[in-house]
Design an enzyme around this catalytic site. Sequence first.
Site, PDB file in Angstrom:
ATOM      1  N   THR A   1       0.843  -1.194   0.000  1.00 32.74           N
ATOM      2  CA  THR A   1       0.000   0.000   0.000  1.00 32.74           C
ATOM      3  C   THR A   1       0.874   1.237   0.000  1.00 32.74           C
ATOM      4  O   THR A   1       1.979   1.225   0.544  1.00 32.74           O
ATOM      5  CB  THR A   1      -0.921   0.041   1.241  1.00 32.74           C
ATOM      6  OG1 THR A   1      -1.794   1.168   1.127  1.00 32.74           O
ATOM      7  CG2 THR A   1      -0.142   0.178   2.545  1.00 32.74           C
TER       8      THR A   1
ATOM      9  N   ASP B   1      -7.969  -4.119   0.643  1.00 33.71           N
ATOM     10  CA  ASP B   1      -8.830  -3.213  -0.107  1.00 33.71           C
ATOM     11  C   ASP B   1     -10.093  -3.035   0.714  1.00 33.71           C
ATOM     12  O   ASP B   1     -10.647  -3.996   1.250  1.00 33.71           O
ATOM     13  CB  ASP B   1      -9.152  -3.743  -1.505  1.00 33.71           C
ATOM     14  CG  ASP B   1      -9.537  -2.587  -2.428  1.00 33.71           C
ATOM     15  OD1 ASP B   1      -8.792  -1.588  -2.477  1.00 33.71           O
ATOM     16  OD2 ASP B   1     -10.586  -2.668  -3.094  1.00 33.71           O
ATOM     17  N   THR B   2     -10.492  -1.782   0.818  1.00 37.67           N
ATOM     18  CA  THR B   2     -11.587  -1.431   1.720  1.00 37.67           C
ATOM     19  C   THR B   2     -12.640  -0.653   0.959  1.00 37.67           C
ATOM     20  O   THR B   2     -12.306   0.147   0.091  1.00 37.67           O
ATOM     21  CB  THR B   2     -11.025  -0.576   2.883  1.00 37.67           C
ATOM     22  OG1 THR B   2     -10.109  -1.371   3.620  1.00 37.67           O
ATOM     23  CG2 THR B   2     -12.128  -0.080   3.803  1.00 37.67           C
TER      24      THR B   2
ATOM     25  N   PHE C   1      -8.575   8.659   8.969  1.00 35.53           N
ATOM     26  CA  PHE C   1      -8.364   9.089   7.589  1.00 35.53           C
ATOM     27  C   PHE C   1      -9.600   8.735   6.770  1.00 35.53           C
ATOM     28  O   PHE C   1     -10.549   8.126   7.284  1.00 35.53           O
ATOM     29  CB  PHE C   1      -7.109   8.436   6.999  1.00 35.53           C
ATOM     30  CG  PHE C   1      -7.216   6.941   6.793  1.00 35.53           C
ATOM     31  CD1 PHE C   1      -7.078   6.064   7.845  1.00 35.53           C
ATOM     32  CD2 PHE C   1      -7.471   6.409   5.527  1.00 35.53           C
ATOM     33  CE1 PHE C   1      -7.188   4.684   7.667  1.00 35.53           C
ATOM     34  CE2 PHE C   1      -7.573   5.047   5.322  1.00 35.53           C
ATOM     35  CZ  PHE C   1      -7.439   4.180   6.399  1.00 35.53           C
TER      36      PHE C   1
ATOM     37  N   TYR D   1     -12.951   8.272   5.155  1.00 38.58           N
ATOM     38  CA  TYR D   1     -14.320   8.593   5.560  1.00 38.58           C
ATOM     39  C   TYR D   1     -14.507   8.574   7.080  1.00 38.58           C
ATOM     40  O   TYR D   1     -15.634   8.679   7.565  1.00 38.58           O
ATOM     41  CB  TYR D   1     -15.292   7.588   4.929  1.00 38.58           C
ATOM     42  CG  TYR D   1     -15.349   7.631   3.410  1.00 38.58           C
ATOM     43  CD1 TYR D   1     -16.193   8.519   2.748  1.00 38.58           C
ATOM     44  CD2 TYR D   1     -14.566   6.778   2.637  1.00 38.58           C
ATOM     45  CE1 TYR D   1     -16.257   8.555   1.357  1.00 38.58           C
ATOM     46  CE2 TYR D   1     -14.619   6.799   1.242  1.00 38.58           C
ATOM     47  CZ  TYR D   1     -15.467   7.699   0.614  1.00 38.58           C
ATOM     48  OH  TYR D   1     -15.533   7.733  -0.763  1.00 38.58           O
TER      49      TYR D   1
HETATM   50  P1  IMP Z   1      -8.631   1.594  -0.590  1.00 41.30           P
HETATM   51  O1  IMP Z   1      -8.761   0.351   0.201  1.00 41.30           O
HETATM   52  O2  IMP Z   1      -7.247   2.191  -0.415  1.00 41.30           O
HETATM   53  O3  IMP Z   1      -9.039   1.434  -2.029  1.00 41.30           O
HETATM   54  O4  IMP Z   1      -9.571   2.647   0.104  1.00 41.30           O
HETATM   55  C1  IMP Z   1     -10.858   2.970  -0.370  1.00 41.30           C
HETATM   56  C2  IMP Z   1     -11.326   4.269   0.202  1.00 41.30           C
HETATM   57  O5  IMP Z   1     -11.811   4.047   1.519  1.00 41.30           O
HETATM   58  C3  IMP Z   1     -10.285   5.380   0.318  1.00 41.30           C
HETATM   59  O6  IMP Z   1     -10.940   6.612   0.028  1.00 41.30           O
HETATM   60  C4  IMP Z   1      -9.860   5.339   1.739  1.00 41.30           C
HETATM   61  O7  IMP Z   1      -9.477   6.618   2.204  1.00 41.30           O
HETATM   62  C5  IMP Z   1     -11.127   4.867   2.425  1.00 41.30           C
HETATM   63  N1  IMP Z   1     -10.794   4.053   3.584  1.00 41.30           N
HETATM   64  C6  IMP Z   1     -10.079   2.898   3.617  1.00 41.30           C
HETATM   65  N2  IMP Z   1      -9.963   2.468   4.880  1.00 41.30           N
HETATM   66  C7  IMP Z   1     -10.628   3.379   5.648  1.00 41.30           C
HETATM   67  C8  IMP Z   1     -10.826   3.485   7.040  1.00 41.30           C
HETATM   68  O8  IMP Z   1     -10.376   2.688   7.869  1.00 41.30           O
HETATM   69  N3  IMP Z   1     -11.562   4.559   7.446  1.00 41.30           N
HETATM   70  C9  IMP Z   1     -12.069   5.473   6.590  1.00 41.30           C
HETATM   71  N4  IMP Z   1     -11.884   5.430   5.287  1.00 41.30           N
HETATM   72  C10 IMP Z   1     -11.156   4.387   4.817  1.00 41.30           C
END
Ligand code: IMP
Length: 197
Positions: free
Chosen positions: A10, A71-72, A151, A153
């Site tokens: 990441t 991935d979130t 960070f 949301y």
């Molecule tokens: P990705 O997993 O990096 O693709 O994240 C997807 C989106 O979700 C991004 O805009 C991240 O900032 C947000 N995100 C991922 N993890 C969290 C979290 O733990 N809290 C809030 N937002 C998150």
Amino acid sequence: MAKKVLVMATNNSHKLKELREIVDGEVEILSLQDINFHDDIPETCDTLEGNALQKARWIKDRYGYDCLADDTGLMVDALNGAPGVYSARYAGEGHDSAANTRKLLANLEGADSRRAHFSTYIALLIDNDCHIFEGRVDGEISLQPTGEGGFGYDPVFVPDEGGGKSFAEMSGEDKNLISHRGRAVRKLVEFLHTLDR
Ligand code: IMP
């Protein structure tokens, strides 16, 4: 038994920090900077699981390290699961969390329900095997952002188990105890313990 070393695929320093806090020294986590990788990793799948695997695979194939990626997505009921897998780019390319959050609040104006959940998928590529771990937390999207921590949301996500605070109002430790990522990472650590037996 020697400590396991895993690279976290990441470029998100917040994710790296959370992961290191949750594994609490049980596993050595290297960053992409630590292995001298300074590019973006493609993320082109239409599922969280697929993207997690794609990111981990990208690094494993190039460097050979055992590797993990998360991935979130934030799934909002009233928006039929959006922003979901597109959470990072909800307001357009650029990964701008403030713009994503503004768009989310605008799209929820007047909605009957503000129910939402975060899901995290972690892909672990270790030796020649692939393992997937999932974590989820349910809550509500608040009417406006609160708190300075976390960070993405976090300022608008109020988890059911958080006493009414947004993730951004909690200490990192308290967020990790109930968060999507905390849950998924603890499953990963339990799995790593089974490898030592
Ligand atoms: P990705 O997993 O990096 O693709 O994240 C997807 C989106 O979700 C991004 O805009 C991240 O900032 C947000 N995100 C991922 N993890 C969290 C979290 O733990 N809290 C809030 N937002 C998150």
